[in-house]
Enzyme design. Sequence first.
Site, mmCIF file in Angstrom:
data_model
loop_
_atom_site.group_PDB
_atom_site.id
_atom_site.type_symbol
_atom_site.label_atom_id
_atom_site.label_comp_id
_atom_site.label_asym_id
_atom_site.label_seq_id
_atom_site.Cartn_x
_atom_site.Cartn_y
_atom_site.Cartn_z
ATOM 1 N N ASP A 171 103.505 0.553 0.782
ATOM 2 C CA ASP A 171 103.132 1.860 1.599
ATOM 3 C C ASP A 171 102.597 2.868 0.240
ATOM 4 O O ASP A 171 103.734 2.993 -0.599
ATOM 5 C CB ASP A 171 104.111 2.475 2.321
ATOM 6 C CG ASP A 171 103.685 3.601 3.314
ATOM 7 O OD1 ASP A 171 103.383 3.275 4.405
ATOM 8 O OD2 ASP A 171 103.580 4.919 2.535
ATOM 9 N N ASN A 179 95.345 13.124 1.948
ATOM 10 C CA ASN A 179 94.681 13.453 3.012
ATOM 11 C C ASN A 179 94.602 15.057 3.205
ATOM 12 O O ASN A 179 93.371 15.668 3.487
ATOM 13 C CB ASN A 179 95.033 12.755 4.308
ATOM 14 C CG ASN A 179 94.615 11.537 4.566
ATOM 15 O OD1 ASN A 179 93.480 11.173 3.924
ATOM 16 N ND2 ASN A 179 95.245 10.689 5.327
ATOM 17 N N HIS A 184 89.992 13.607 4.498
ATOM 18 C CA HIS A 184 90.301 12.206 4.767
ATOM 19 C C HIS A 184 89.260 11.179 4.181
ATOM 20 O O HIS A 184 89.592 10.072 3.760
ATOM 21 C CB HIS A 184 89.838 12.013 6.402
ATOM 22 C CG HIS A 184 91.138 12.603 7.128
ATOM 23 N ND1 HIS A 184 92.339 11.693 7.320
ATOM 24 C CD2 HIS A 184 91.599 13.566 7.792
ATOM 25 C CE1 HIS A 184 93.053 12.285 8.031
ATOM 26 N NE2 HIS A 184 92.670 13.484 8.177
ATOM 27 N N ASP A 188 90.103 7.742 2.427
ATOM 28 C CA ASP A 188 89.636 6.415 2.578
ATOM 29 C C ASP A 188 89.347 5.748 1.284
ATOM 30 O O ASP A 188 89.575 4.551 1.071
ATOM 31 C CB ASP A 188 88.337 6.451 3.396
ATOM 32 C CG ASP A 188 88.585 6.750 4.835
ATOM 33 O OD1 ASP A 188 89.946 7.006 5.351
ATOM 34 O OD2 ASP A 188 87.768 7.252 5.601
ATOM 35 N N GLU A 214 98.464 3.678 5.778
ATOM 36 C CA GLU A 214 98.439 3.536 4.322
ATOM 37 C C GLU A 214 99.408 2.461 4.080
ATOM 38 O O GLU A 214 99.949 2.407 2.982
ATOM 39 C CB GLU A 214 98.658 4.781 3.817
ATOM 40 C CG GLU A 214 100.128 5.369 3.825
ATOM 41 C CD GLU A 214 100.278 5.970 5.104
ATOM 42 O OE1 GLU A 214 99.990 6.022 6.247
ATOM 43 O OE2 GLU A 214 101.483 6.862 5.193
#
Lengths: 306, 116
Positions: A171, A179, A184, A188, A214
Amino acid sequence: MEATILVIDDSADIHRLVANRLKGLDVRILSALDGRSGITLAHQYRPDLVLLDVKMPGLDGFGVIRELKSDAATYNIPVIFLSGEEETQAKVLGFDLGAVDYVTKPFNPSELRARVRAAIKSKKLMDMLTSQAMLDGLTGLHNRRYFDDVLRRQVEQATEMAEPLGLALLDIDRFKMINDQFGHPMGDQILQAVSRVLERACRKQDLVCRFGGEEFAMVLALTTLEETGMIAERLRIAVNQAGAVSALLGHPVTISIGYTAMESNRPDEAECMVQRADDALYLAKTSGRNQCRASAECTGTTATAA
Amino acid sequence: MESVTHKATSGPSTRIVSEFADDPDMRDLVAFFAAELPQRASVLAEMAAKNDWAAIRELAHQLKGAAGGYGFPTITEQARQVERMATIAEDVERLRGQIDLLADMCRRVVGPDDSN
């Protein structure tokens, strides 16, 4: 368009003729002279197309297609019937049983080639769609569905063969902050960049998937708990030191990893392994992130990695 | 478009040549198939003598499916006739006549190398 074609026909004349007529196409041809051995070859080689004679002594073409279509391993293989011209009822029944096409014997060479080519093209497209349904659109890694499938199969196999099997959940630390702070689209890009690092840093035989959000998951066949820990640590460091990732944010990204393994002498279950890896990941997070933690017991007890 | 040539010498023997005799891709294959046909004619005659109509039907079925593909559509046509009659096996004398005709055709086939 390399493809494998299985021809099932009791007449050797037909086998020679088909092979000759398909010369020049990029295909490998397998031959079976009866239905039963045709089914065996279909299992063994998973061809892209079966050319199937209707009338054969023993198990006939209809019996063969029934078996192929009722087995998950061979269900997706398209079948073209080779039928005599007056057998209209047979053609209809063939389609009902799942054939994609038929060619009438004696066949016209260019018609045979055209129908074979069309069937293979459809099969390749279908294969592509199937594999895309197993991929994560953003990262290009395999998705959760694929992971669930593979883990279940690997657990079964490892149990049967008494082999070890490793599992890790990874993770990205403080991803929500990335973010929030950078937006965002940047999140990505981080997911994509981290995916590439994980793919490169793992071994060839390891499977890295996007588990969701994530979070990533990794299945490590034939790998003990200790070895899984070593690979996990390698991935943690690789992400932390990846220039392509830190260049995006201006500082390094860290990941936390929880891992577990199925030991060769103890049967296990996929859900239980995921639960243990998740427990260990939780421990890694609550112990300050940017670290690997192991959990060997299904009871939920966690142990610190060596 | 089967090329048929009449021998100058004796009676009813007409040679049957494959449509693909001049196709370089098919030449060897046709030769192989043609070379086996007299043997099949003998088996047809043998099975007819034994009244083994199931075997006749099987042989005719295979010839029907293959012969045309090797450039012998008239043999496919005759084999179809025999297969149909052998399935019913009623008018045995007529059936024998048709089998004789089929066997005869098989014997009259000449390979690509002997065709001229």
